[in-house]
Each structure stands twice: as C-alpha cells, then as structure tokens.
Design a protein around this motif. Structure first.
Motif, PDB file in Angstrom:
ATOM      1  N   ALA A 217       0.837  -1.315   0.137  1.00 19.92           N
ATOM      2  CA  ALA A 217      -0.054   0.048   0.025  1.00 19.92           C
ATOM      3  C   ALA A 217       0.763   1.268   0.131  1.00 19.92           C
ATOM      4  N   LEU A 218       2.129   1.351   0.631  1.00 23.18           N
ATOM      5  CA  LEU A 218       2.903   2.384   0.767  1.00 23.18           C
ATOM      6  C   LEU A 218       3.443   2.634  -0.500  1.00 23.18           C
ATOM      7  N   ALA A 219       3.628   1.519  -1.310  1.00 23.88           N
ATOM      8  CA  ALA A 219       4.423   1.472  -2.857  1.00 23.88           C
ATOM      9  C   ALA A 219       3.244   2.212  -3.776  1.00 23.88           C
ATOM     10  N   LEU A 220       2.116   1.780  -3.749  1.00 17.45           N
ATOM     11  CA  LEU A 220       1.050   2.312  -4.468  1.00 17.45           C
ATOM     12  C   LEU A 220       0.823   3.757  -4.058  1.00 17.45           C
ATOM     13  N   ALA A 221       0.841   4.003  -2.648  1.00 15.91           N
ATOM     14  CA  ALA A 221       0.782   5.574  -2.271  1.00 15.91           C
ATOM     15  C   ALA A 221       2.003   6.380  -3.126  1.00 15.91           C
ATOM     16  N   LEU A 222       2.999   5.967  -3.136  1.00 16.98           N
ATOM     17  CA  LEU A 222       4.165   6.527  -3.525  1.00 16.98           C
ATOM     18  C   LEU A 222       3.917   6.872  -5.086  1.00 16.98           C
ATOM     19  N   ALA A 223       3.370   5.817  -5.923  1.00 22.26           N
ATOM     20  CA  ALA A 223       2.968   6.021  -7.340  1.00 22.26           C
ATOM     21  C   ALA A 223       1.880   7.105  -7.398  1.00 22.26           C
ATOM     22  N   VAL A 224       0.967   6.989  -6.626  1.00 22.82           N
ATOM     23  CA  VAL A 224       0.013   8.200  -6.366  1.00 22.82           C
ATOM     24  C   VAL A 224       0.588   9.637  -6.359  1.00 22.82           C
ATOM     25  N   HIS A 225       1.596   9.615  -5.343  1.00 25.77           N
ATOM     26  CA  HIS A 225       2.176  10.918  -5.169  1.00 25.77           C
ATOM     27  C   HIS A 225       2.867  11.272  -6.137  1.00 25.77           C
ATOM     28  N   LEU A 226       3.621  10.531  -7.177  1.00 22.04           N
ATOM     29  CA  LEU A 226       4.485  10.726  -8.078  1.00 22.04           C
ATOM     30  C   LEU A 226       3.462  11.424  -9.243  1.00 22.04           C
ATOM     31  N   VAL A 227       2.310  10.839  -9.446  1.00 18.29           N
ATOM     32  CA  VAL A 227       1.513  11.268 -10.582  1.00 18.29           C
ATOM     33  C   VAL A 227       1.324  12.695 -10.137  1.00 18.29           C
ATOM     34  N   VAL A 228       0.614  12.816  -8.815  1.00 19.85           N
ATOM     35  CA  VAL A 228      -0.037  14.094  -8.573  1.00 19.85           C
ATOM     36  C   VAL A 228       0.982  15.218  -8.455  1.00 19.85           C
ATOM     37  N   ARG A 229       2.362  14.982  -8.286  1.00 14.89           N
ATOM     38  CA  ARG A 229       3.292  16.008  -8.328  1.00 14.89           C
ATOM     39  C   ARG A 229       3.810  16.199  -9.426  1.00 14.89           C
ATOM     40  N   TRP A 230       3.690  15.268 -10.523  1.00 15.82           N
ATOM     41  CA  TRP A 230       4.058  15.610 -11.828  1.00 15.82           C
ATOM     42  C   TRP A 230       2.928  16.298 -12.697  1.00 15.82           C
ATOM     43  N   VAL A 231       1.828  16.122 -12.223  1.00 23.69           N
ATOM     44  CA  VAL A 231       0.699  16.748 -13.026  1.00 23.69           C
ATOM     45  C   VAL A 231       0.531  18.277 -12.557  1.00 23.69           C
ATOM     46  N   GLU A 232       0.804  18.457 -11.218  1.00 24.28           N
ATOM     47  CA  GLU A 232       1.027  19.875 -10.638  1.00 24.28           C
ATOM     48  C   GLU A 232       2.229  20.730 -11.403  1.00 24.28           C
ATOM     49  N   GLN A 234       3.474  20.059 -14.191  1.00 24.82           N
ATOM     50  CA  GLN A 234       3.218  20.658 -15.324  1.00 24.82           C
ATOM     51  C   GLN A 234       2.316  21.533 -15.610  1.00 24.82           C
ATOM     52  N   ARG A 235       1.245  21.793 -14.659  1.00 23.65           N
ATOM     53  CA  ARG A 235       0.577  22.871 -14.776  1.00 23.65           C
ATOM     54  C   ARG A 235       0.993  24.086 -14.434  1.00 23.65           C
ATOM     55  N   SER A 236       2.005  24.149 -13.507  1.00 22.72           N
ATOM     56  CA  SER A 236       2.641  25.309 -13.185  1.00 22.72           C
ATOM     57  C   SER A 236       3.327  26.233 -13.876  1.00 22.72           C
ATOM     58  N   GLY A 237       3.830  25.292 -15.285  1.00 23.35           N
ATOM     59  CA  GLY A 237       4.764  25.912 -16.173  1.00 23.35           C
ATOM     60  C   GLY A 237       6.077  25.945 -15.876  1.00 23.35           C
ATOM     61  N   ARG A 238       6.406  25.557 -14.539  1.00 21.51           N
ATOM     62  CA  ARG A 238       7.760  25.572 -14.356  1.00 21.51           C
ATOM     63  C   ARG A 238       8.316  24.090 -13.659  1.00 21.51           C
ATOM     64  N   SER A 239       8.038  23.037 -14.604  1.00 20.86           N
ATOM     65  CA  SER A 239       7.942  21.654 -14.229  1.00 20.86           C
ATOM     66  C   SER A 239       9.320  21.373 -13.164  1.00 20.86           C
ATOM     67  N   GLU A 241      11.629  23.125 -12.072  1.00 24.65           N
ATOM     68  CA  GLU A 241      11.742  23.957 -10.700  1.00 24.65           C
ATOM     69  C   GLU A 241      10.772  23.242  -9.503  1.00 24.65           C
ATOM     70  N   VAL A 242       9.635  23.260  -9.998  1.00 24.05           N
ATOM     71  CA  VAL A 242       8.728  22.736  -9.059  1.00 24.05           C
ATOM     72  C   VAL A 242       8.893  21.209  -8.587  1.00 24.05           C
ATOM     73  N   PHE A 243       9.334  20.472  -9.412  1.00 24.08           N
ATOM     74  CA  PHE A 243       9.476  18.933  -9.237  1.00 24.08           C
ATOM     75  C   PHE A 243      10.827  18.519  -9.827  1.00 24.08           C
ATOM     76  N   PRO A 244      11.881  18.744  -9.145  1.00 27.43           N
ATOM     77  CA  PRO A 244      13.193  18.481  -9.617  1.00 27.43           C
ATOM     78  C   PRO A 244      13.428  17.075  -9.880  1.00 27.43           C
ATOM     79  N   TRP A 245      14.266  16.704 -10.793  1.00 28.85           N
ATOM     80  CA  TRP A 245      14.477  15.292 -11.453  1.00 28.85           C
ATOM     81  C   TRP A 245      15.052  14.498 -10.344  1.00 28.85           C
ATOM     82  N   ARG A 246      15.705  15.064  -9.477  1.00 32.38           N
ATOM     83  CA  ARG A 246      16.328  14.239  -8.329  1.00 32.38           C
ATOM     84  C   ARG A 246      15.221  13.486  -7.526  1.00 32.38           C
ATOM     85  N   GLU A 247      14.180  14.390  -7.184  1.00 26.43           N
ATOM     86  CA  GLU A 247      13.034  14.053  -6.440  1.00 26.43           C
ATOM     87  C   GLU A 247      12.256  12.911  -7.315  1.00 26.43           C
ATOM     88  N   ARG A 248      12.123  13.141  -8.413  1.00 27.48           N
ATOM     89  CA  ARG A 248      11.317  12.136  -9.259  1.00 27.48           C
ATOM     90  C   ARG A 248      12.074  10.771  -9.242  1.00 27.48           C
TER      91      ARG A 248
END
Length: 409
Positions: A217-232, A234-239, A241-248
């Motif tokens: 369940a924790l692994a699946l929660a991480l996947a959801v977190h990744l998708v949500v941060r990725w979408v946010e 992308q929407r910010s226009g500063r992909s 900066e907002v979500f650095p590749w090292r964090e991804r």
C-alpha cells in the motif's frame, strides 16, 4: 481554599503546557500513550485475574502463568517459536498432505528485535515481547500525532492520537504482537512522504515489509504521489523547478524498492522450504476453518467469506461495504487530510479487500488506517471526538474478552 484553587490552576496550566506547549509534538502523544497504557494494563490485568480465579480456558502459555504470558497469547506463540528456534525448513502437513498453520505466516523483524532484547537482558520472550511492543506503541503514537499535525492541526493531532490509543484494539499496542512495530514504521514512512523526505521511505518500508504484510500500500501511495506532483508541476509551467528530477528519481526508486520488499517474503519461504507455494499455502491454511480449502484469487476473499456464511445476501453486503468505503473517502472532511494520507489508507483498504479473508482479526488489521482518525467524521467537533473516545474506552474491555478468549485477534 485559596491554596487549593491555586494548585488546581497551576496543575491545569502544567497539563496545558504539556499538551499545547512548544514541545507538545513529543509530550502530548507520550502523555496520551502513558494514560492509555494505564487503562489497557488495568483492563488486561483485571481480565487475567478474573480468568485465572475462575479457571477460564485461554490461549496464553499456561506452564508458567503470569500477566506477561497472558499478554503473549495467540499469534505471540508463533513469534516466540521464531525468536527461539527460527523458521521450519519443512512445512508441517496433515495426513492428506495439506499444509497446516505454521511460523512462515509471520515475518521476522519483531521476533528478531525481541530476540536481541532477550539476549541483552536475559528476559523471557514474554517479558521482552511486551516491552518491545509497548515501546513501539509509544513511537507509533508520536509519529501518528506528527503525521496528523503535518496535514491538520494540533487539536486534530491530539484527538486522533487519543482515538488511536484508546480504541477498542488499543490493548494490542502492548501485547507481544508485531502490530505496534509495523504501525511505527508505516506512520514514519507516511510522515516522510508528507514532508517530502523521500530518502527515509525506502529503509522504513523495507523493515516494515519484513514486519507484517501490507507495505505494498505504501508503494502504491508513492505512485499516486508521483503522478500528482508530476501533474501539478506540468500545470505550473515550471516543471523542473517545482518538481526536480532528483526527487522524481528518488520517488521511483523508493517505490520500486518498497514494492520488491513487499513481495520478497514468499520468495524467501519458497527458497528455504523448497516449495514454491510455501507462503501462500501457509496463509490459506488459516482459511480452512472459515471457508474450507480454497484456491486464492485476488479480490475474491471477501466475497468468498460472505457467500459462504450468508449466501447471495453476503455478496450484497460486501458490495454495500465497498460502496460505503468509496463514499467515506470522497467526503470533503476526509479529503482535507491530503492526497498522501488518502492514497495510503485507500491503497491499504484495497490491499485488505484483495488478499485478506475478513474474520475476527479484521479490527486489528484496520489499525494502519489510523491517520483517518484526524478527519472530520471523527474529530470535526469536540462533541464528536469525545463521543468516539468514550465509545473506544467502553468497547476495549469487550474487545479483550471477545478477541483474547473467543478468537484470535
């Protein structure tokens, strides 16, 4: 009279500082934990004395009856066997060749920690197991408090911790079970996720994976977190900066590592015993008394149990429960806890529906969902929080009698 009133005011002020002061993130949950342990210990001791005086049959070790052996009932006997003798190299079977219940259903971290305490202190498993579980329960309360504080408020954090510690299953935070240790690890990993300290998640998740099942369940929660941060991002226009590749990268690696750890124990069991189905058949051996011998298929156990005992009405009941769960998780007061808490608790609920046969141990297995106690349905108002607290305290002695005597929790 004036001195008494002054002492009372000073006492209240002292309690206030403990619960709401600058160090309350530590002191408040520890005070709640200590108070809850006094209640649970008193209830367990009362039931133990009553059972002993009346010769009631219960599951604890009776060669040397004591409060600690009573606190090591049911599953604790398997943890004791693991701590003292390890795992069997051959699975026990009946005359027909069917696998019987055995230690491979229980993971190694809790008995290993207890074994270390036994070696260092010379204590028996029964004493060491209660000590380890109680300390882990205190850590779980602190981390749950901080988790709800991170997504809510100090008031919600206090009440959520109260509801958790004084719940009907609260006594399990001090018996020789792996529950409290698992909860401490899961709450710690979820807190790291909420605070975006991703490097902590993998080590905590790995240890949790070998403490009790459910870490997928924790692994699946991480996947959801990744998708949500990725979408946010992308929407910010500063992909970037907002979500650095090292964090991804860290999120992906942590998720894969936790998922691999969550799937590793069946491989370990099959390697040691020489049976590819060792773990699965061991788990299914506990189903026999409820639904007979079954072949496992994901997402069917709840329907199997319900239809076996209630027929078509049972299937309708399960569908109603699932619909109610969806309704609950989509309520605004629950969604206010944030995506990470919702993703984990919903994923854990999905895990239970996918693989667990619901029976008397279900209340214990619901304990990792405790972060939901910080939501409006439980603590939205003071009256609501107090009511749930009273319900938990009143049901705990009932739970002790029903689970500790009539069926393993």
């Amino acid at each position: 009279m004036t001195s008494v009133a002054g002492a009372t005011r000073a006492s209240r002020a002292g309690v206030g500082r403990v619960l709401t002061g600058p160090r309350s993130a530590w002191t408040a949950p520890l005070v709640i934990w200590a108070a809850s342990r006094m209640l649970s210990t008193a209830l367990l001791a009362a039931v133990y004395l009553l059972a002993t005086a009346n010769g009631w049959t219960f599951a604890s070790h009776r060669q040397d009856p004591s409060f600690f052996t009573f606190s090591g009932s049911w599953d604790a006997s398997f943890y004791r066997a693991i701590a003292e003798h390890g795992y069997p190299g051959t699975l026990p079977t009946d005359d027909a060749g069917h696998v019987q219940p055995n230690a491979w259903a229980f993971l190694p971290v809790f008995p290993a920690v207890v074994r270390v305490v036994m070696t260092l202190t010379g204590a028996s498993f029964w004493v060491a197991g209660v000590v380890v579980a109680s300390i882990a329960g205190a850590v779980a309360c602190v981390l749950l408090y901080r988790l709800v504080l991170a997504v809510g408020s100090p008031r919600r954090a206090r009440w959520a911790t109260v509801l958790f510690a004084f719940a009907p299953t609260g006594f399990l935070l001090q018996v020789a079970y792996a529950e409290s240790l698992l909860l401490a690890l899961l709450f710690g990993a979820l807190l790291a996720l909420v605070r975006r300290r991703y490097w902590w998640i993998a080590p905590l998740g790995i240890v949790a994976a070998f403490t009790k099942p459910g870490v997928l369940a924790l692994a699946l929660a991480l996947a959801v977190h990744l998708v949500v941060r990725w979408v946010e991002a992308q929407r910010s226009g500063r992909s970037v900066e907002v979500f650095p590749w090292r964090e991804r990268v860290v999120i992906v690696v942590s998720g894969l590592v936790v998922a691999a750890a969550g799937l590793a124990w069946p491989v370990v069991a099959s390697t040691v015993t020489g049976r590819p189905d060792a773990y699965l058949e061991t788990e299914l051996s506990w189903w026999v008394g409820f639904v007979g011998r079954q072949h496992f298929a994901p997402l069917t156990p709840w329907f199997t149990m319900a239809s076996t005992w209630l027929g078509p009405l049972g299937v309708v009941l399960v569908l109603a429960v699932l619909a109610g769960a969806v309704w609950f998780w989509t309520r605004r007061g629950v969604r206010a806890l944030g995506t990470d808490v919702l993703a984990f608790t919903a994923s854990y609920g999905l895990y239970l529906v996918a693989v667990f046969l619901p029976q008397q141990s279900l209340p214990r297995l619901l304990m990792p969902m405790a972060p939901l106690l910080g939501s409006d349905p439980f603590v939205g108002t003071r009256r609501r929080a107090v009511t749930w607290s009273v319900v938990g305290v009143c049901l705990q002695p009932v739970a002790i009698v029903l689970l500790w005597f009539l069926g393993y929790p």
